[in-house]
Motif scaffolding. Structure first.
Motif, PDB file in Angstrom:
ATOM      1  N   ALA A   1       0.761  -1.074  -0.184  1.00 19.94           N
ATOM      2  CA  ALA A   1       0.015  -0.073  -0.210  1.00 19.94           C
ATOM      3  C   ALA A   1       0.742   1.157   0.025  1.00 19.94           C
ATOM      4  O   ALA A   1       0.630   2.195  -0.755  1.00 19.94           O
ATOM      5  CB  ALA A   1      -0.974   0.218   1.039  1.00 19.94           C
ATOM      6  N   GLN A   2       1.974   1.136   0.919  1.00 23.40           N
ATOM      7  CA  GLN A   2       2.839   2.294   1.025  1.00 23.40           C
ATOM      8  C   GLN A   2       3.465   2.717  -0.695  1.00 23.40           C
ATOM      9  O   GLN A   2       3.407   3.724  -1.052  1.00 23.40           O
ATOM     10  CB  GLN A   2       4.132   1.784   1.736  1.00 23.40           C
ATOM     11  CG  GLN A   2       5.102   2.953   2.181  1.00 23.40           C
ATOM     12  CD  GLN A   2       4.807   3.343   3.283  1.00 23.40           C
ATOM     13  OE1 GLN A   2       4.269   3.088   4.378  1.00 23.40           O
ATOM     14  NE2 GLN A   2       5.561   4.651   3.755  1.00 23.40           N
ATOM     15  N   LEU A   3       3.757   1.497  -1.292  1.00 24.73           N
ATOM     16  CA  LEU A   3       4.232   1.854  -2.801  1.00 24.73           C
ATOM     17  C   LEU A   3       3.145   2.341  -3.640  1.00 24.73           C
ATOM     18  O   LEU A   3       3.606   3.140  -4.728  1.00 24.73           O
ATOM     19  CB  LEU A   3       5.182   0.473  -3.203  1.00 24.73           C
ATOM     20  CG  LEU A   3       6.399   0.316  -2.500  1.00 24.73           C
ATOM     21  CD1 LEU A   3       7.127  -1.152  -2.758  1.00 24.73           C
ATOM     22  CD2 LEU A   3       7.491   1.369  -2.844  1.00 24.73           C
ATOM     23  N   LEU A   4       2.129   1.763  -3.499  1.00 22.32           N
ATOM     24  CA  LEU A   4       1.082   2.027  -4.475  1.00 22.32           C
ATOM     25  C   LEU A   4       0.269   3.227  -4.276  1.00 22.32           C
ATOM     26  O   LEU A   4      -0.483   3.779  -4.725  1.00 22.32           O
ATOM     27  CB  LEU A   4      -0.205   0.724  -4.403  1.00 22.32           C
ATOM     28  CG  LEU A   4       0.404  -0.613  -4.710  1.00 22.32           C
ATOM     29  CD1 LEU A   4      -0.532  -1.569  -4.586  1.00 22.32           C
ATOM     30  CD2 LEU A   4       0.532  -0.415  -6.415  1.00 22.32           C
ATOM     31  N   GLY A   5       0.748   4.005  -3.084  1.00 20.71           N
ATOM     32  CA  GLY A   5       0.279   5.282  -2.737  1.00 20.71           C
ATOM     33  C   GLY A   5      -1.031   5.375  -1.773  1.00 20.71           C
ATOM     34  O   GLY A   5      -1.877   6.184  -2.110  1.00 20.71           O
ATOM     35  N   GLY A   6      -1.236   4.330  -0.907  1.00 19.47           N
ATOM     36  CA  GLY A   6      -2.092   4.388  -0.038  1.00 19.47           C
ATOM     37  C   GLY A   6      -3.054   3.035  -0.026  1.00 19.47           C
ATOM     38  O   GLY A   6      -3.063   2.332  -1.182  1.00 19.47           O
TER      39      GLY A   6
END
Ligand SMILES: Cc1cc2nc3c(=O)[nH]c(=O)nc-3n(C[C@H](O)[C@H](O)[C@H](O)COP(=O)(O)OP(=O)(O)OC[C@H]3O[C@@H](n4cnc5c(N)ncnc54)[C@H](O)[C@@H]3O)c2cc1C
Length: 426
Positions: A412-417
């Motif tokens: 989620a952090q890499l995907l922007g949330g």
């Protein structure tokens, strides 16, 4: 930062598998690197030559309230690979007194069941259960034994076995907040959430192989025997990954998820605060078939064995926080535990069958208040490097659920949330 085009995930334990699945399902090109020849890390099955059958490296229990794990299983199509009783039930035997009872939390959220003697732990009264509320709001430095009275029957017969199994740490040292979180997500969420679940075949058949199949289907690249030796940093980015077989430069639109164990992460990432104290788990596997209608597991009070699991081909003992036993000779342990297994499964005076002792010296980080403070979050100071693993700060002790949540969170952090996780049925 917009979602990366390609992500290298390092470590194919449950954290790395969970992160890879989320990323690949969101259209990111995933390369999953695993140092070993197989995936699964501390949660895997293998064929044991002495026993002549497949065993799990350690008995793992899930509960229906492990929502990230249940969601993971649904997404890899392996929901039906777990088995458990229709209602939450936990059979116990006190080896000192010979008493047997089955803890049966009711299905609803309100714990009316504590007023029914037949559902409670033998020798406890309804109001004893309220002592568990002392974990709510426990200070960060409090231990389980600070908050729950070790002199009580409910402590010896319920809180202590749950704490040792859940935290893999002695009650005098285990963090009260972590046990509080486990109880809130199980008993606090109603009996439905407490329903115990174990793999029908094995850990790999349920949690690992279907995940690898799904990753193949999503086009991920899997590299086994691929050990990360170093990260090369340049300013606020990781510029390259260095493996035994060569370097892997990271382009501007590439990132890495480090989903290795705490000691490896601490070696690879400069100045990383991570747990550095661990606890052992000992498992004893006996090649004997218990009756098919016998319970899937039995909790033992007052012995050395803590839980005995009935598998298709073996009866299997788990002993957590087992550092006192790791140097004992295997023959001695096998002979010592067998009479307890016989009693748990009422096998009379059956002779010692073929056995195997598996000692995981660093099974999990020690779930103490001091170690809890050392757990890092997912983000790092490098914008294209995130951490995953059961040792990261998930709010849970080292568990399958925590590992999967950490992998989901890293993705989620890499995907922007977190919203991205909803996309494309990820
Ligand atoms: C005996 C035992 C019993 C347990 N019982 C339970 C239970 O009943 N319920 C429960 O919920 N949890 C249980 N657990 C805990 C659970 O297994 C772990 O929390 C979980 O599997 C951790 O997953 P992970 O991905 O964080 O780490 P790991 O499984 O350790 O995965 C890390 C992976 O990284 C790889 N790796 C390491 N270094 C490198 C490198 N340099 N390059 C590439 N790859 C690398 C490793 O080979 C490994 O595959 C138990 C654990 C053990 C050991």
């Amino acid at each position: 930062m917009s979602a990366p085009r390609r992500v290298h995930v390092i470590g194919a334990g449950l954290a790395g598998l969970a992160a890879s699945l989320r990323l690949a399902a969101n259209g990111v090109a995933v390369v999953l690197h695993e140092a070993a020849r197989q995936a699964g890390g501390r949660c895997r099955s293998y064929r044991d030559a002495t026993l002549g059958c497949r065993i799990d490296n350690g008995n793992h229990l899930l509960i229906a309230g492990n929502h990230a794990a249940m969601d993971y299983l649904r997404r890899i199509g392996a929901e039906a690979s777990l088995i458990g009783p229709a209602q939450a039930e936990f059979p116990f035997l006190d080896l000192d007194s010979g008493e047997r009872w089955t803890l049966r939390p009711g299905a609803g959220k309100l714990p009316w069941w504590i007023f029914q003697r037949a559902r409670r732990v033998a020798g406890t009264g309804a109001f004893d259960y309220l002592s568990g509320l002392r974990l709510v709001g426990a200070p960060a430095d409090a231990t389980v034994a600070d908050r729950l009275d070790p002199r009580t029957v409910i402590f010896r017969r319920l809180w202590q076995p749950l704490a040792i199994a859940g935290l893999n740490t002695e009650t005098e040292q285990g963090a009260a907040v972590l046990l509080g979180r486990l109880l809130r997500e199980s008993f606090g969420a109603g009996g439905g959430a407490c329903r115990p679940l174990v793999p029908i075949e094995g850990l790999s058949e349920s949690l690992v192989e279907p995940a690898l199949d799904r990753l193949h289907a999503l086009g991920a690249e899997l590299r086994f025997g691929s050990r990360l030796r170093a990260l090369e940093f340049a300013g606020e980015r990781v510029a390259a990954l260095s493996f035994d077989e060569g370097g892997e430069p990271l382009a501007e639109d590439e990132a890495a998820v480090l989903a290795v164990t705490a000691p490896v992460a601490a070696r690879l990432v400069p100045e990383l605060s991570a747990p550095d104290e661990f606890r052992a788990i000992v498992n004893a596997h006996y090649r004997v078939a218990a009756p098919a209608d016998a319970p899937l597991f039995v909790g033992l009070i007052g012995g050395t064995s803590e839980w005995v699991f009935r598998k298709r081909e073996v009866l299997s003992v788990t002993i957590s926080a087992a550092d006192r036993l790791v140097d004992a000779p295997a023959e001695e342990l096998a002979a010592k535990l067998w009479p307890e297994v016989r009693r748990a499964y009422q096998l009379g005076d059956a002779p010692l069958p073929p056995w195997q002792i598996v000692k995981e010296r660093r099974a999990t980080f020690a779930a103490t208040p001091a170690q809890q403070r050392r757990r890092p979050g997912a983000a790092t100071q490098w914008r294209n490097l995130v951490l995953a693993g059961d040792f990261t700060d998930t709010g849970l002790p080292a568990t399958i659920e925590g590992a999967i949540r950490s992998g989901d969170r890293a993705a989620a952090q890499l995907l922007g949330g977190a919203l991205a996780l909803q996309a494309k049925g990820a």
